[in-house]
Design a protein around this motif. Structure first.
Motif, PDB file in Angstrom:
ATOM      1  N   ALA A   9      -1.550  -5.051   4.618  1.00  0.00           N
ATOM      2  CA  ALA A   9      -0.268  -5.673   4.286  1.00  0.00           C
ATOM      3  C   ALA A   9       0.171  -5.185   2.911  1.00  0.00           C
ATOM      4  O   ALA A   9      -0.590  -5.275   1.945  1.00  0.00           O
ATOM      5  CB  ALA A   9      -0.397  -7.191   4.298  1.00  0.00           C
ATOM      6  N   LEU A  37       1.695  -2.840   7.225  1.00  0.00           N
ATOM      7  CA  LEU A  37       2.642  -3.910   7.515  1.00  0.00           C
ATOM      8  C   LEU A  37       3.436  -4.264   6.269  1.00  0.00           C
ATOM      9  O   LEU A  37       2.863  -4.489   5.211  1.00  0.00           O
ATOM     10  CB  LEU A  37       1.897  -5.154   8.008  1.00  0.00           C
ATOM     11  CG  LEU A  37       2.707  -6.449   8.113  1.00  0.00           C
ATOM     12  CD1 LEU A  37       3.830  -6.325   9.138  1.00  0.00           C
ATOM     13  CD2 LEU A  37       1.787  -7.612   8.459  1.00  0.00           C
ATOM     14  N   ASN A  38       4.747  -4.316   6.417  1.00  0.00           N
ATOM     15  CA  ASN A  38       5.627  -4.803   5.362  1.00  0.00           C
ATOM     16  C   ASN A  38       6.469  -5.923   5.941  1.00  0.00           C
ATOM     17  O   ASN A  38       7.034  -5.789   7.019  1.00  0.00           O
ATOM     18  CB  ASN A  38       6.514  -3.673   4.834  1.00  0.00           C
ATOM     19  CG  ASN A  38       7.434  -4.131   3.733  1.00  0.00           C
ATOM     20  OD1 ASN A  38       8.650  -4.150   3.906  1.00  0.00           O
ATOM     21  ND2 ASN A  38       6.884  -4.504   2.601  1.00  0.00           N
ATOM     22  N   ILE A  98       2.139 -11.856   8.450  1.00  0.00           N
ATOM     23  CA  ILE A  98       0.866 -11.136   8.424  1.00  0.00           C
ATOM     24  C   ILE A  98      -0.064 -11.657   9.517  1.00  0.00           C
ATOM     25  O   ILE A  98      -0.669 -10.878  10.254  1.00  0.00           O
ATOM     26  CB  ILE A  98       0.207 -11.247   7.035  1.00  0.00           C
ATOM     27  CG1 ILE A  98       1.050 -10.490   5.995  1.00  0.00           C
ATOM     28  CG2 ILE A  98      -1.224 -10.715   7.064  1.00  0.00           C
ATOM     29  CD1 ILE A  98       0.679 -10.790   4.552  1.00  0.00           C
ATOM     30  N   SER A 102      -1.134  -9.431  12.755  1.00  0.00           N
ATOM     31  CA  SER A 102      -2.555  -9.094  12.909  1.00  0.00           C
ATOM     32  C   SER A 102      -3.055  -9.489  14.294  1.00  0.00           C
ATOM     33  O   SER A 102      -3.855  -8.768  14.899  1.00  0.00           O
ATOM     34  CB  SER A 102      -3.406  -9.757  11.822  1.00  0.00           C
ATOM     35  OG  SER A 102      -3.494 -11.147  12.019  1.00  0.00           O
ATOM     36  N   ILE A 112      -5.395  -7.049   2.010  1.00  0.00           N
ATOM     37  CA  ILE A 112      -4.224  -7.531   1.300  1.00  0.00           C
ATOM     38  C   ILE A 112      -4.540  -7.583  -0.192  1.00  0.00           C
ATOM     39  O   ILE A 112      -5.675  -7.851  -0.589  1.00  0.00           O
ATOM     40  CB  ILE A 112      -3.800  -8.917   1.844  1.00  0.00           C
ATOM     41  CG1 ILE A 112      -2.470  -9.371   1.264  1.00  0.00           C
ATOM     42  CG2 ILE A 112      -4.885  -9.950   1.628  1.00  0.00           C
ATOM     43  CD1 ILE A 112      -1.896 -10.598   1.948  1.00  0.00           C
TER      44      ILE A 112
END
Length: 149
Positions: A9, A37-38, A98, A102, A112
């Motif tokens: 993330a 991931l954003n 998140i 996931s 993270i």
């Protein structure tokens, strides 16, 4: 544990870069796939619900998603070393986005970063990393901002 799918993330911060570097290093150790991931946070609610989504707000989200893909590409280029990377962008709150991504991507590990806020800042802002670690179904690697990676 044998991690095969590592979700990293990221946002546009130094601690996210440290997390990305650590996540890609873990992926190399375990020969794992990576998803970057954003999260694009939703705009705060407006006072008058009759306004709805104006063209300006739609443009704002379109730009945010486009900027997200640019950020993910930059991070992959900087740390990926050719590793297969999936880009994920979600319109959600950070913690929920998140956790949901996931699960949907079937991550074995979430990586993270944390800003390391303390005191009043921590009380007011909370800690996304802390909330994710508490609620995640898979292990979470939290990379502190002070880490030398």
């Amino acid at each position: 544990m044998n991690y095969k799918r590592i979700l990293i993330a990221v946002d546009n911060s130094t601690c996210a870069e440290k997390a990305a570097k650590s996540g890609y290093e873990m992926a190399a150790l375990y020969d794992a796939e990576v998803a970057l991931l954003n999260i694009v946070e939703p705009a705060p609610p407006i006072a008058n619900p009759d306004f709805g989504f104006t063209p300006a707000i739609v443009d704002l989200y379109d730009n945010s998603i486009e900027n997200s893909h640019v950020l993910l590409k930059e991070i992959e280029d900087k740390f990926g070393n050719g590793r297969k990377t999936t880009y994920l962008t979600a319109l959600d709150t950070a913690t929920n986005g998140i956790l949901q991504q996931s699960e949907e991507w079937h991550a074995d590990l979430i990586v993270i970063g944390t800003h390391g806020r303390t005191g009043l800042n921590h009380f007011l802002m909370g800690s996304v990393a802390e909330h994710v670690a508490r609620k995640s179904a898979c292990p979470v690697l939290i990379v502190p901002n002070k880490a030398e990676v």
